[in-house]
Design a protein around this motif. Structure first.
Motif, PDB file in Angstrom:
ATOM      1  N   LEU A 144       0.856  -1.378   0.282  1.00  0.00           N
ATOM      2  CA  LEU A 144       0.177  -0.086  -0.093  1.00  0.00           C
ATOM      3  C   LEU A 144       0.974   0.907   0.348  1.00  0.00           C
ATOM      4  CD1 LEU A 144      -2.924   1.062  -0.055  1.00  0.00           C
ATOM      5  CD2 LEU A 144      -2.652   0.555   2.385  1.00  0.00           C
ATOM      6  N   LEU A 148       0.723   4.162  -3.079  1.00  0.00           N
ATOM      7  CA  LEU A 148       1.036   5.373  -2.988  1.00  0.00           C
ATOM      8  C   LEU A 148       1.731   6.418  -3.009  1.00  0.00           C
ATOM      9  CD1 LEU A 148      -1.418   5.229   0.732  1.00  0.00           C
ATOM     10  CD2 LEU A 148      -1.860   6.516  -1.973  1.00  0.00           C
ATOM     11  N   CYS A 158      -7.295   5.141  -3.840  1.00  0.00           N
ATOM     12  CA  CYS A 158      -8.695   5.525  -3.170  1.00  0.00           C
ATOM     13  C   CYS A 158      -8.682   3.666  -3.091  1.00  0.00           C
ATOM     14  CB  CYS A 158     -10.032   5.306  -3.381  1.00  0.00           C
ATOM     15  SG  CYS A 158     -10.057   7.594  -4.283  1.00  0.00           S
ATOM     16  N   THR A 176      -2.547   4.638   7.193  1.00  0.00           N
ATOM     17  CA  THR A 176      -2.230   5.488   6.613  1.00  0.00           C
ATOM     18  C   THR A 176      -3.541   6.543   5.702  1.00  0.00           C
ATOM     19  OG1 THR A 176      -2.080   2.761   5.783  1.00  0.00           O
ATOM     20  CG2 THR A 176      -1.712   4.468   4.417  1.00  0.00           C
ATOM     21  N   LEU A 182      -4.328   9.022   1.845  1.00  0.00           N
ATOM     22  CA  LEU A 182      -4.522   7.745   1.213  1.00  0.00           C
ATOM     23  C   LEU A 182      -5.869   8.531   1.258  1.00  0.00           C
ATOM     24  CD1 LEU A 182      -5.540   4.934  -0.054  1.00  0.00           C
ATOM     25  CD2 LEU A 182      -5.408   3.957   2.308  1.00  0.00           C
TER      26      LEU A 182
END
Length: 279
Positions: A144, A148, A158, A176, A182
């Protein structure tokens, strides 16, 4: 279509119904603000859209003032224990982010995924739903963060719920949202049909993080499955519309086929008319 929400309204396109250009024409004809394209379909894979085609699509949508949102594929592993497999999944996501950016995408949406393994003793695939080993959660967190970082300043990322997300996922997503930029997509259909305890937990998660919800996926669910017309099904659509209006999120009507999509637009317009009559 009447202006029904505080945010923009669009729909999830089915590449099986029409090509990308005619989808833009359909959106303009029916007064949608944007189209969500799913990268689960091979005709939209990066290798099938060369640079000249990407430029052509971007200009086509720009000229019609139709935005583009992108939904990542559902089958890419982000928490696999094999480094090479996980890195290959990330590289594929990066290619799709590049595609979204070059087509002028506003958002890139994806699911956290599910952890599954093959049990030789049971001779079947087993899904870990409630308790995911911490090392796999660490893999997910790392993936993740890398997504990002790769998308930063280029397209907004998203993450979306599908059915239920275990607590480990929710903890990582919570941190996050606050630390890494995020955003959230809330699929209210799949939230509404959860068992009572899980539904309450997901509603609390979204209530606690409502400021990060940029998009709501709206559809109804019947005994035959999800993504049905809004007028009929198990989801309390009017109640969620009140919430959507309050948070001013963009709305994606994830409803198939197009006939059901247009029936749902009529339903939304009828709700708007009822509210005007009552005010």
């Amino acid at each position: 279509m009447e202006k029904r929400f505080g945010g923009k309204i669009g729909f999830a396109a089915s590449p099986l119904s029409r090509d990308i250009k005619s989808t833009a024409d359909f959106a303009r004809e029916h007064h949608f603000d944007f189209v969500q394209l799913s990268l689960d379909f091979s005709r939209l894979f990066p290798e099938n859209l060369k640079e000249s085609k990407r430029r052509e699509i971007r200009e086509y949508y720009n000229n019609r003032n139709i935005g583009l949102y992108f939904h990542g594929p559902s089958d890419i592993p982000l928490m696999n224990r094999h480094d090479a497999v996980r890195e290959a999944g990330l590289n594929r996501i990066f290619e799709m982010i590049d595609l979204a950016v070059e087509l002028g995408g506003v958002y890139f949406i994806f699911h956290p995924g599910r952890l599954a393994f093959y049990s030789t003793g049971k001779n079947k695939v087993v899904f870990m739903e409630n308790r995911i080993p911490s090392k796999h959660l660490d893999f997910f967190r790392d993936s993740l963060y890398k997504i990002l970082e790769y998308a930063s300043g280029r397209v907004s990322v998203c993450i979306e719920n599908t059915h239920y997300m275990p607590l480990g996922f929710l903890d990582i997503i919570n941190e996050t949202l606050r630390d890494r930029g995020l955003h959230l997509v809330w699929d209210v259909g799949y939230t509404d049909i959860l068992p009572p305890d899980k539904r309450a937990r997901m509603l609390k998660f979204y209530n606690d993080n409502v400021g990060y919800v940029k998009i709501v996926h709206l559809h109804n669910i019947t005994d035959s499955g999800g993504h049905k017309t809004l007028r009929t099904g198990m989801v309390n659509v009017p109640a969620y519309i009140d919430i959507i209006n309050a948070i001013r999120a963009d709305v994606v009507l994830e409803i198939f086929p197009e006939k059901s999509l247009l029936e749902s637009v009529k339903y939304l317009n009828s709700l708007a008319a009822d509210l005007k009559t009552m005010s």
